[in-house]
Design a protein around this motif. Structure first.
Motif, short mmCIF file in Angstrom:
data_model
loop_
_atom_site.label_atom_id
_atom_site.label_comp_id
_atom_site.label_asym_id
_atom_site.label_seq_id
_atom_site.Cartn_x
_atom_site.Cartn_y
_atom_site.Cartn_z
N LEU A 2 0.85 -1.18 0.00
CA LEU A 2 0.00 0.00 0.00
C LEU A 2 0.89 1.23 0.00
O LEU A 2 1.88 1.30 0.73
CB LEU A 2 -0.90 0.00 1.23
CG LEU A 2 -1.72 -1.28 1.45
CD1 LEU A 2 -2.50 -1.19 2.74
CD2 LEU A 2 -2.65 -1.53 0.27
N VAL A 3 0.56 2.21 -0.82
CA VAL A 3 1.35 3.43 -0.94
C VAL A 3 0.57 4.57 -0.31
O VAL A 3 -0.59 4.80 -0.65
CB VAL A 3 1.65 3.75 -2.43
CG1 VAL A 3 2.51 5.00 -2.55
CG2 VAL A 3 2.28 2.56 -3.12
N LEU A 4 1.24 5.28 0.62
CA LEU A 4 0.59 6.37 1.35
C LEU A 4 1.40 7.65 1.19
O LEU A 4 2.61 7.60 0.97
CB LEU A 4 0.50 6.03 2.84
CG LEU A 4 -0.56 5.03 3.29
CD1 LEU A 4 -1.94 5.45 2.95
CD2 LEU A 4 -0.29 3.65 2.85
N PRO A 5 0.73 8.81 1.34
CA PRO A 5 1.40 10.07 1.10
C PRO A 5 2.39 10.49 2.20
O PRO A 5 3.28 11.30 1.95
CB PRO A 5 0.26 11.08 0.99
CG PRO A 5 -0.85 10.47 1.79
CD PRO A 5 -0.69 8.99 1.61
N ASP A 6 2.22 9.99 3.42
CA ASP A 6 3.12 10.39 4.49
C ASP A 6 3.18 9.31 5.58
O ASP A 6 2.41 8.36 5.56
CB ASP A 6 2.71 11.74 5.09
CG ASP A 6 1.28 11.75 5.61
OD1 ASP A 6 0.90 10.82 6.38
OD2 ASP A 6 0.53 12.68 5.27
N ARG A 7 4.12 9.51 6.49
CA ARG A 7 4.36 8.51 7.54
C ARG A 7 3.15 8.35 8.47
O ARG A 7 2.80 7.24 8.85
CB ARG A 7 5.59 8.89 8.35
CG ARG A 7 5.91 7.87 9.40
CD ARG A 7 7.14 8.22 10.20
NE ARG A 7 7.47 7.12 11.06
CZ ARG A 7 8.68 6.76 11.39
NH1 ARG A 7 9.71 7.43 10.93
NH2 ARG A 7 8.88 5.74 12.18
N VAL A 65 -7.55 1.91 1.57
CA VAL A 65 -6.40 2.81 1.57
C VAL A 65 -6.72 4.15 0.91
O VAL A 65 -6.08 5.16 1.21
CB VAL A 65 -5.17 2.12 0.93
CG1 VAL A 65 -5.27 2.06 -0.57
CG2 VAL A 65 -3.88 2.77 1.38
N ALA A 66 -7.74 4.21 0.08
CA ALA A 66 -8.15 5.47 -0.54
C ALA A 66 -8.60 6.48 0.50
O ALA A 66 -8.48 7.69 0.29
CB ALA A 66 -9.25 5.22 -1.57
N GLY A 67 -9.06 6.00 1.65
CA GLY A 67 -9.47 6.89 2.73
C GLY A 67 -8.32 7.71 3.28
O GLY A 67 -8.52 8.72 3.96
N TRP A 68 -7.10 7.31 3.01
CA TRP A 68 -5.89 8.03 3.42
C TRP A 68 -5.16 8.59 2.21
O TRP A 68 -3.97 8.87 2.28
CB TRP A 68 -4.95 7.10 4.20
CG TRP A 68 -5.39 6.83 5.59
CD1 TRP A 68 -5.10 7.57 6.70
CD2 TRP A 68 -6.17 5.74 6.06
NE1 TRP A 68 -5.67 7.00 7.81
CE2 TRP A 68 -6.34 5.87 7.45
CE3 TRP A 68 -6.78 4.64 5.43
CZ2 TRP A 68 -7.05 4.96 8.22
CZ3 TRP A 68 -7.50 3.75 6.18
CH2 TRP A 68 -7.63 3.92 7.56
N GLU A 69 -5.86 8.73 1.10
CA GLU A 69 -5.28 9.23 -0.16
C GLU A 69 -4.14 8.34 -0.65
O GLU A 69 -3.16 8.81 -1.21
CB GLU A 69 -4.83 10.68 -0.01
CG GLU A 69 -5.97 11.61 0.32
CD GLU A 69 -5.55 13.05 0.46
OE1 GLU A 69 -4.41 13.41 0.07
OE2 GLU A 69 -6.37 13.84 0.96
#
Length: 75
Positions: A2-7, A65-69
């Motif tokens: 899963l790829v997320l924008p920040d820690r 995961v879309a809920g966290w952009e």
């Protein structure tokens, strides 16, 4: 993966994964600097999880995961 924008988002996702999907193994967080960028602000965070039994539904993970952009990628 899963790829997320920040820690912060990656840590939240890793914590909630176990509750929502019953993930047995704790996911691994990995910082992924964007190509050519040295600034920590320009880094994505990966939540790496193993699902050798293929119990996790890719569509559900994408929606989750879309809920966290973020988004899901195949390794």
């Amino acid at each position: 993966m899963l790829v997320l924008p920040d820690r912060e988002a990656a840590e939240e996702v890793a914590e909630v994964l176990g509750e929502r999907f019953g993930v047995d193994e704790e996911p691994r967080l990995v910082r992924d600097a964007l190509a050519g960028e040295d600034d920590a602000e320009d880094a994505q965070w990966l939540v790496v999880l193993r699902d050798e039994a293929r119990r996790l539904d890719p569509a559900e993970l994408n929606e989750f995961v879309a809920g966290w952009e973020g988004w899901r990628e195949e390794p």
